[in-house]
Design a protein around this motif. Structure first.
Motif, short mmCIF file in Angstrom:
data_model
loop_
_atom_site.label_atom_id
_atom_site.label_comp_id
_atom_site.label_asym_id
_atom_site.label_seq_id
_atom_site.Cartn_x
_atom_site.Cartn_y
_atom_site.Cartn_z
N THR A 364 0.98 -1.13 -0.05
CA THR A 364 0.06 -0.06 -0.10
C THR A 364 0.80 1.24 -0.13
OG1 THR A 364 -1.57 -1.17 1.39
CG2 THR A 364 -1.65 1.05 1.23
N LEU A 365 1.89 1.17 1.03
CA LEU A 365 2.82 2.51 0.97
C LEU A 365 3.66 2.47 -0.20
CD1 LEU A 365 3.91 2.12 4.76
CD2 LEU A 365 2.52 3.81 3.72
N PHE A 366 4.15 1.64 -0.86
CA PHE A 366 5.13 1.35 -2.08
C PHE A 366 4.14 2.07 -3.24
CE2 PHE A 366 9.09 -0.87 -1.65
CZ PHE A 366 9.14 -0.72 -0.28
N GLN A 367 3.08 1.41 -3.47
CA GLN A 367 1.97 2.07 -4.43
C GLN A 367 1.65 3.42 -4.25
OE1 GLN A 367 1.08 0.66 -7.23
NE2 GLN A 367 0.55 -1.49 -6.91
N HIS A 368 1.27 4.09 -2.98
CA HIS A 368 1.08 5.52 -2.79
C HIS A 368 2.11 6.33 -3.14
CE1 HIS A 368 -0.69 8.76 -0.57
NE2 HIS A 368 0.56 9.01 -0.10
N TYR A 369 3.31 5.94 -2.85
CA TYR A 369 4.59 7.00 -3.15
C TYR A 369 5.07 6.50 -4.74
CZ TYR A 369 4.81 8.35 1.33
OH TYR A 369 4.54 9.09 2.65
N GLY A 370 4.28 5.62 -5.56
CA GLY A 370 4.86 5.25 -6.89
C GLY A 370 6.17 4.57 -7.07
N LEU A 371 6.46 3.87 -6.10
CA LEU A 371 7.79 2.96 -6.07
C LEU A 371 7.62 1.81 -6.90
CD1 LEU A 371 8.75 3.72 -2.26
CD2 LEU A 371 9.51 4.83 -4.12
N VAL A 372 6.33 1.00 -6.81
CA VAL A 372 6.26 0.03 -7.69
C VAL A 372 6.58 0.08 -9.00
CG1 VAL A 372 4.76 -1.91 -8.17
CG2 VAL A 372 5.01 -0.85 -5.96
N GLU A 373 5.84 1.38 -9.53
CA GLU A 373 5.81 1.76 -10.84
C GLU A 373 7.38 2.02 -11.34
OE1 GLU A 373 3.63 4.36 -14.07
OE2 GLU A 373 2.81 4.35 -12.31
N LYS A 374 7.92 3.00 -10.59
CA LYS A 374 9.19 3.62 -10.77
C LYS A 374 10.26 2.70 -10.81
CE LYS A 374 12.55 6.60 -10.86
NZ LYS A 374 12.85 7.60 -11.88
N PHE A 375 10.55 1.66 -10.02
CA PHE A 375 11.50 0.62 -9.98
C PHE A 375 11.12 -0.72 -10.60
CE2 PHE A 375 12.39 3.54 -6.20
CZ PHE A 375 13.61 4.04 -6.71
N GLU A 376 9.80 -0.67 -11.01
CA GLU A 376 9.17 -2.02 -11.88
C GLU A 376 9.46 -3.40 -10.88
OE1 GLU A 376 11.31 -2.33 -15.37
OE2 GLU A 376 10.51 -0.39 -16.27
N ILE A 377 8.91 -2.97 -9.53
CA ILE A 377 9.02 -4.06 -8.56
C ILE A 377 8.29 -5.28 -8.79
CG2 ILE A 377 8.77 -4.70 -6.29
CD1 ILE A 377 9.63 -1.73 -5.64
N ASP A 378 8.86 -6.63 -9.13
CA ASP A 378 8.03 -7.76 -9.45
C ASP A 378 7.14 -8.06 -8.12
OD1 ASP A 378 7.17 -9.85 -10.24
OD2 ASP A 378 8.87 -11.41 -9.76
#
Length: 754
Positions: A364-378
């Motif tokens: 939830t936090l990583f999605q809120h700060y856009g980190l999943v999309e930014k670093f293409e986290i699997d």
């Protein structure tokens, strides 16, 4: 009995009275000396007739006449078989007088009485008292039936009743005796012991005891001793003289008697079934434990096979055991974003998320700060990483996975709500945070308590634990959590940094290391020295320079780490309570090893739980003064919004000051004995079967102490005020003797399990 149910039940003994039915076991003239007339037994009147008559077809098994068939009215004369004179109402020819035990019985015990009573073994018993079946004002039968269906009974003639009365109630008149005896049964004022074979009747100022004989648990015994007296009484009371109605009533009574008897049999078997079920419970528990042991052994065999394979391919070390990737089942489809509207509030109680998968909070936090999309986290690697971190958190009262969630959300509040961070999509913050900084901050917050043993560094060093040896007694917990995480990232299935380039990976790793206090610790700085360095740099801070950003993030995570002292008072006390529990467990371990209990954060609060009352409130005041307030004051220089946290911490400080002052006021004027009992419970063993524990328990008036006496089967509870305690002058024996004297008085007795 046979008249009613024929041959529907197993045969009875020839003498029904031996089973305790009453009316057929009274001795003849040669045995007791009683004669027809007042006080005579019905068997003596009907015996000649019983010899003459043949059994009827309804006599049933044993061909025994029931007392109802063989009984005749007292005024009716019967012929003896050998031609003797007719019996009449004339005075008895035997010079020995019949006992006068009937007076008052027609008023106080004219019919059978039944009562349910609890015995000394906590089981329930049916007690039935009645006279002869053919003449209810003569003779006496006392019967008991246990929960398991066991019948116990005794049958007395009038002479034996008089002897029973005169044992301990000789001064009572006959009517007073029957009144007290009947009242004892109807009120349940009985004491049943020895599994129903001993019944004690309370008769005014004295008591008498009847010894009963076991009769078995058959349905016939239940009917004879418990049911049949009421059937006879009903028939005798409702005689109409109409033969057809009498026959119809007899048929109905027979069916009712059969129903009641077989119901009693069913209850007996149900009781036996329940007893068998009770015996089966420990067997089932043992079987369950054995299955668990087998399962654990199978797991150990599997682990040993895995270790054998590892040894074949290069060996296995202690570090491999500690930091090998924890096996987890990655289920990315279960990842879901949680509603975080309330997370932005500093008043948010994160305990409502206890038990939530750590991966969902992080996602939830990583999605809120856009980190999943930014670093293409699997997502699969993401779930594997956080599931392994969650599994690596030990089940401590405080340092566990729930606290990892709390620190992550606190970090989110500091960065976003308090305006600490400025990043893409939020331009009103103070410190410029790049995506790598945000990624490192939340990973550091999430792993802050991974593999925490529930002990502080000082305890690990003094106990010569393996972790202390491994890290040369330096920054043990800090190094251990970092090693755990870095070893986890070496496994490709858990590497959430897989899409970062080498420069980004180094940037994230260096930030995590510094944010988790390693850089400050390496300089051997105390907390005051760390804050002093931070204050010196404030005037020269460049909020875009990497080193300054990392130092600011270190202080922010420090605020999140100690945030329980700067929370709303309800949350503060709740979170502090679980911290206290864990800290005192450490103290128990230290004291058991012969060490002195450790202080908390260099405060006066120690891990010795016996000193809780005197040093805990002052310890919280000292922690807030020396640790929390200086940090928050410094952070307020960066961001005025931290003033809200200062107000909360100051309110908590005032609360603990008032608690300490109240404690001191209550302790003024206490004797040494009272002070001793206030600090530590005391135990006194006075006999083999009782132990008296004197302890202070929560009470509106803390000058009172509760005294608890624990026996093998019961518990007594009484309160002693300060004046009582002073009167004993520290003499525990005198105090215990006083409790013994009160056991029959105002001391409350608790039932089993209460």
């Amino acid at each position: 009995f046979l008249y009613f149910i024929g041959s529907s039940l197993p045969p009875l003994p020839v003498s029904v009275g031996k089973m305790g039915c009453g009316g057929s076991t009274h001795p003849g003239p040669s045995e007791s000396g009683t004669q027809p007339g007042k006080g005579r037994t019905r068997e003596q009147e009907v015996q000649p007739k019983q010899v003459e008559e043949k059994p009827s077809e309804n006599a049933g098994p044993g061909n025994v006449k029931s007392p109802a068939q063989s009984g005749q009215k007292e005024t009716q004369a019967t012929d003896n078989q050998d031609g003797r004179a007719k019996r009449s109402n004339a005075a008895p020819t035997d010079p020995s007088p019949a006992p006068d035990i009937v007076t008052g019985r027609e008023k106080y015990l004219p019919h059978p009485i039944m009562k349910e009573v609890k015995g000394d073994d906590k089981k329930h018993y049916l007690v039935c008292v009645h006279g002869d079946l053919s003449d209810p004002l003569h003779g006496l039968t006392i019967a008991t039936r246990s929960e398991s269906g066991i019948i116990n009974s005794v049958v007395w003639n009038d002479t034996e009743i008089l002897q029973f009365k005169n044992k301990k109630a000789e001064k009572l008149a006959i009517p007073a005796f029957w009144k007290a005896f009947s009242g004892s049964v109807t009120k349940g004022d009985l004491k049943i012991t020895k599994e129903g074979t001993k019944v004690e009747f309370s008769l005014k100022s004295t008591s008498v005891t009847a010894e009963l004989t076991p009769q078995g648990s058959s349905a016939a015994a239940t009917f004879t001793c418990i049911t049949q007296p009421f059937v006879y009484f009903y028939r005798g009371k409702h005689k109409t003289g109409d033969a057809e109605k009498e026959e119809e009533r007899a048929r109905i009574l027979k069916k009712e008697a059969l129903l009641n008897t077989y119901e009693a049999t069913i209850y007996t078997f149900e009781a036996k079934r329940d007893e068998a079920e009770k015996n089966l419970r420990p067997l089932r528990s043992e079987a369950r434990n054995l299955r668990e042991r087998v399962h654990n052994l199978e797991n150990k065999v599997t682990q040993m096979k895995s270790q054998i394979e590892q040894i074949k391919h290069g060996g296995i070390t202690e570090l491999d055991k500690m930091y090998a990737c924890r096996p987890v089942v990655a289920k990315p489809e279960e990842l879901k974003e949680l509603p975080m509207e309330k997370w932005a509030s500093w008043d948010f109680d994160s305990s409502i998320l206890n038990g939530t998968p750590l991966a969902n909070v992080a996602w939830t936090l990583f999605q809120h700060y856009g980190l999943v999309e930014k670093f293409e986290i699997d997502p699969t690697r993401f779930v594997s990483f956080w599931a392994a971190i969650e599994k690596g958190c030990r089940p401590n009262p405080f340092h566990n996975q729930n606290r990892a969630i709390e620190v992550m959300i606190a970090m989110h509040c500091i960065i976003t709500t308090l305006g600490f961070g400025k990043f893409e999509g939020k331009e009103d913050g103070i410190i410029t945070l790049h995506p790598e900084d945000l990624l490192a901050s939340f990973i550091a917050a999430g792993i802050i308590d991974v593999d925490h043993p529930g002990l502080d560094n000082n305890c690990l060093v003094r106990g010569k634990e393996f972790l202390a040896t491994l890290y040369s007694d330096l920054f043990i917990l800090e190094q251990n959590r970092l090693t755990f995480m870095f070893e986890l990232l070496e496994n490709d299935t858990c590497n959430i940094l897989h899409c970062l380039d080498s420069d980004q990976i180094k940037d994230v790793r260096d930030t995590i290391v510094e944010v988790l206090f390693m850089k400050a610790n390496a300089k051997m700085q105390t907390m005051a020295e760390k804050l002093a360095e931070f204050k010196e740099k404030l005037a020269l801070f460049d909020w875009t320079r990497k080193d300054d950003v990392r130092l600011a993030l270190t202080m922010a995570l420090r605020v999140a780490d100690i945030s329980i002292w700067a929370r709303e008072q309800g949350i503060h006390k709740e979170r502090l309570q679980v911290l206290v529990e864990e800290f005192y467990l450490q103290g128990d371990l230290e004291i058991s090893r012969g060490f002195q209990a450790s202080p908390f954060m260099e405060s006066c609060w120690t891990a010795d739980r016996n000193k809780h009352r005197q040093d805990f409130p002052l310890g919280q005041v000292q922690i807030i003064d020396t640790l929390v307030m200086p940090l928050l004051d410094t952070m307020q220089q960066i961001l005025p919004e931290f003033g809200m946290l200062i107000e909360l911490a100051d309110a908590n400080k005032k609360y603990w000051i008032s608690e300490n002052e109240e404690r001191q006021q209550k302790e003024q004027g206490r004797t040494p004995l009272v002070a001793m009992l206030a600090e530590q419970p005391k135990c006194f063993s006075t006999s083999e079967d009782k132990r008296f524990v004197i302890a202070t328990l929560p009470h509106a008036d803390e000058s009172k102490f509760y005294v608890m006496a624990c026996g093998k089967e019961d518990m007594y509870f009484s309160a002693f005020d300060e004046e009582k305690l002073k009167s004993y002058g520290g003499d525990a024996v005198a105090m215990v003797q006083h409790i013994n004297e009160q056991l029959e008085g105002d001391v409350k007795t608790f039932s089993e399990g209460e």
